[in-house]
Scaffold this motif. Structure first.
Motif, PDB file in Angstrom:
ATOM      1  N   ARG A  94      -2.949  -1.867  -6.964  1.00 21.54           N
ATOM      2  CA  ARG A  94      -3.573  -1.505  -7.990  1.00 21.54           C
ATOM      3  C   ARG A  94      -2.573  -1.089  -9.045  1.00 21.54           C
ATOM      4  O   ARG A  94      -2.675   0.040  -9.544  1.00 21.54           O
ATOM      5  N   THR A 148      -9.014  -4.795   2.747  1.00 21.28           N
ATOM      6  CA  THR A 148      -8.639  -4.986   1.385  1.00 21.28           C
ATOM      7  C   THR A 148      -7.337  -5.818   1.441  1.00 21.28           C
ATOM      8  O   THR A 148      -7.404  -6.880   0.547  1.00 21.28           O
ATOM      9  N   GLU A 157      -8.940  -9.529   1.766  1.00 24.98           N
ATOM     10  CA  GLU A 157      -9.656  -9.580   0.466  1.00 24.98           C
ATOM     11  C   GLU A 157      -8.327 -10.283  -0.654  1.00 24.98           C
ATOM     12  O   GLU A 157      -8.673 -11.201  -1.503  1.00 24.98           O
ATOM     13  N   VAL A 158      -7.289  -9.359  -0.591  1.00 20.60           N
ATOM     14  CA  VAL A 158      -6.146  -9.825  -1.865  1.00 20.60           C
ATOM     15  C   VAL A 158      -5.772 -11.172  -1.288  1.00 20.60           C
ATOM     16  O   VAL A 158      -5.620 -11.923  -1.986  1.00 20.60           O
ATOM     17  N   ASP A 185      -8.115  -8.496 -13.387  1.00 21.50           N
ATOM     18  CA  ASP A 185      -7.939  -7.222 -12.989  1.00 21.50           C
ATOM     19  C   ASP A 185      -7.626  -6.380 -14.198  1.00 21.50           C
ATOM     20  O   ASP A 185      -7.426  -5.276 -14.314  1.00 21.50           O
ATOM     21  N   ARG A 242      -6.982 -13.614   0.241  1.00 19.00           N
ATOM     22  CA  ARG A 242      -8.100 -14.738   0.132  1.00 19.00           C
ATOM     23  C   ARG A 242      -8.039 -14.991  -1.455  1.00 19.00           C
ATOM     24  O   ARG A 242      -8.051 -16.213  -1.855  1.00 19.00           O
ATOM     25  N   ARG A 243      -7.820 -14.212  -2.325  1.00 19.00           N
ATOM     26  CA  ARG A 243      -7.867 -14.329  -3.878  1.00 19.00           C
ATOM     27  C   ARG A 243      -6.690 -14.918  -4.036  1.00 19.00           C
ATOM     28  O   ARG A 243      -6.760 -15.666  -5.037  1.00 19.00           O
ATOM     29  N   VAL A 265      -0.474  -6.734  -6.007  1.00 20.77           N
ATOM     30  CA  VAL A 265      -1.760  -6.747  -6.521  1.00 20.77           C
ATOM     31  C   VAL A 265      -2.433  -5.471  -5.792  1.00 20.77           C
ATOM     32  O   VAL A 265      -3.150  -4.684  -6.216  1.00 20.77           O
ATOM     33  N   ILE A 266      -2.137  -5.348  -4.492  1.00 21.01           N
ATOM     34  CA  ILE A 266      -2.713  -4.430  -3.531  1.00 21.01           C
ATOM     35  C   ILE A 266      -2.567  -3.037  -3.943  1.00 21.01           C
ATOM     36  O   ILE A 266      -3.129  -1.983  -3.567  1.00 21.01           O
ATOM     37  N   ARG A 293       0.921  -1.289  -0.124  1.00 19.51           N
ATOM     38  CA  ARG A 293       0.018  -0.061  -0.042  1.00 19.51           C
ATOM     39  C   ARG A 293       0.734   1.092  -0.146  1.00 19.51           C
ATOM     40  O   ARG A 293       0.403   2.229  -0.296  1.00 19.51           O
TER      41      ARG A 293
HETATM   42  P1  ADP Z   1      -7.944   1.560  -3.702  1.00 23.92           P
HETATM   43  O1  ADP Z   1      -8.421   1.829  -2.336  1.00 23.92           O
HETATM   44  O2  ADP Z   1      -6.504   1.992  -3.780  1.00 23.92           O
HETATM   45  O3  ADP Z   1      -8.603   2.144  -4.906  1.00 23.92           O
HETATM   46  P2  ADP Z   1      -8.270  -1.056  -3.446  1.00 23.92           P
HETATM   47  O4  ADP Z   1      -8.231  -1.260  -1.687  1.00 23.92           O
HETATM   48  O5  ADP Z   1      -9.733  -1.212  -3.762  1.00 23.92           O
HETATM   49  O6  ADP Z   1      -7.635  -0.061  -4.030  1.00 23.92           O
HETATM   50  O7  ADP Z   1      -7.834  -2.367  -4.216  1.00 23.92           O
HETATM   51  C1  ADP Z   1      -6.550  -2.479  -4.267  1.00 23.92           C
HETATM   52  C2  ADP Z   1      -6.358  -4.275  -4.787  1.00 23.92           C
HETATM   53  O8  ADP Z   1      -6.930  -5.092  -4.270  1.00 23.92           O
HETATM   54  C3  ADP Z   1      -7.244  -4.293  -6.182  1.00 23.92           C
HETATM   55  O9  ADP Z   1      -6.370  -4.204  -7.389  1.00 23.92           O
HETATM   56  C4  ADP Z   1      -7.713  -5.617  -6.249  1.00 23.92           C
HETATM   57  O10 ADP Z   1      -7.017  -6.329  -6.978  1.00 23.92           O
HETATM   58  C5  ADP Z   1      -7.730  -5.892  -4.804  1.00 23.92           C
HETATM   59  N1  ADP Z   1      -8.974  -5.886  -4.523  1.00 23.92           N
HETATM   60  C6  ADP Z   1      -9.530  -4.920  -3.398  1.00 23.92           C
HETATM   61  N2  ADP Z   1     -10.715  -5.231  -3.166  1.00 23.92           N
HETATM   62  C7  ADP Z   1     -10.751  -6.474  -3.578  1.00 23.92           C
HETATM   63  C8  ADP Z   1     -12.071  -7.598  -3.639  1.00 23.92           C
HETATM   64  N3  ADP Z   1     -13.116  -7.162  -2.960  1.00 23.92           N
HETATM   65  N4  ADP Z   1     -11.944  -8.694  -4.365  1.00 23.92           N
HETATM   66  C9  ADP Z   1     -10.858  -8.884  -4.765  1.00 23.92           C
HETATM   67  N5  ADP Z   1      -9.920  -8.169  -4.749  1.00 23.92           N
HETATM   68  C10 ADP Z   1      -9.806  -6.786  -4.549  1.00 23.92           C
END
Ligand code: ADP
Ligand code: ADP
Length: 237
Positions: free
Chosen positions: A163, A125, A128-129, A195, A131-132, A160-161, A104
């Motif tokens: 973005r 977040t 979530e990542v 993505d 988990r992915r 990935v986090i 981040r």
């Molecule tokens: P920001 O807050 O910086 O706009 P996010 O926190 O929404 O970005 O997301 C950062 C990254 O985390 C994204 O590129 C995405 O791949 C991943 N991500 C965020 N939320 C989810 C989600 N609900 N499911 C899957 N991946 C997510």
């Protein structure tokens, strides 16, 4: 979109590692760079993420030309590039969660991540990542407690986090066994498609390069010697 235009790199030693190289990566395509040792593959990646300065040429990431940026602008632009490394580059004594959260903060500012308090949204977040990438359940483990495959998944989650607008992947599987390598390549493919980001991979296993890449770029002695679909390369081999 990444656009490398006529990039030349001459090291202080006099080695001409890149001799006016041009290439593009766009959409959600996966592009592999292949070539013998010393061809300039890692120099190319290092010029793109500006771990080293190109001697001449231009490197565009969307509307930003990166070779002329001030260090402050460069820090910002680097956050648009998700780096995934051969040796994972995790901070071993931090947890999985802390390593991912460090993404981040942008490139290589892990020690700040350790000191900074993240808010609950950052942590949600990161969960979530995690988990992915299939790492639920180990988020509070230290990085050095994980297997190689899990460690590379942490590296992918950390990228990935951010973005990112592109994933730059330097020999992602050379520290992994064949089975784990396939899992990591599957995961990278899934992320590119979901993505909608392009992936540029420096990989030395030609079979993985041709299986996963939409396009293969062949380098030799600092020059582009082949560019085309992976199956065209199979035919030549
Ligand atoms: P920001 O807050 O910086 O706009 P996010 O926190 O929404 O970005 O997301 C950062 C990254 O985390 C994204 O590129 C995405 O791949 C991943 N991500 C965020 N939320 C989810 C989600 N609900 N499911 C899957 N991946 C997510
Ligand atoms: P590859 O990744 O394809 O093996 P490299 O980009 O590492 O190729 O190397 C390309 C050329 O640049 C080689 O001749 C290598 O010796 C030289 N080179 C790479 N890194 C450096 C460096 N830091 N200083 C001087 N020469 C270097």
């Amino acid at each position: 979109m990444l656009n490398v235009k006529d990039v030349e790199k001459v090291y202080d030693s006099g080695d001409r590692a890149l001799k006016g190289l041009s290439m593009e990566v766009s959409g959600n395509e996966i592009v592999s760079i292949i070539g013998p040792s010393g061809a300039g593959k890692s120099t190319l990646i290092r010029c793109i993420n500006r771990l080293t300065e190109p001697t001449s040429g231009e490197i565009w990431l969307d509307d930003t030309e990166m070779t002329g940026l001030s260090s402050k602008e460069l820090r910002k632009t680097r956050r648009d590039m998700g780096m995934i490394h051969q040796e994972f580059n995790l901070v071993e004594r931090l947890t999985v969660m802390e390593n991912v959260l460090s993404g981040r903060l942008g490139y290589m500012s892990t020690w700040d991540a350790f000191r900074r308090n993240f808010d609950s949204e950052d942590i949600a977040t990161a969960r979530e990542v995690l988990r992915r990438v299939g790492l639920e359940g180990v988020e509070n483990n230290r990085a050095d407690e994980l297997s190689g495959g899990q460690r590379q998944r942490v590296g992918i989650a950390r990228a990935v986090i951010q973005r990112p607008k592109i994933l730059l992947v330097d020999e992602p599987t050379s520290a992994l066994d064949p089975e784990t390598s396939v899992e990591v390549m599957d995961l990278l493919t899934e992320i590119a498609r979901e993505d909608d980001i392009p992936v540029l991979i420096n990989i030395h296993e030609v079979d993985l390069a041709t299986e996963y890449a939409d396009r293969v770029v062949g380098l030799s002695d600092g020059e582009l010697v082949f560019e085309g679909a992976a199956d065209e390369l199979d035919e030549r081999a």
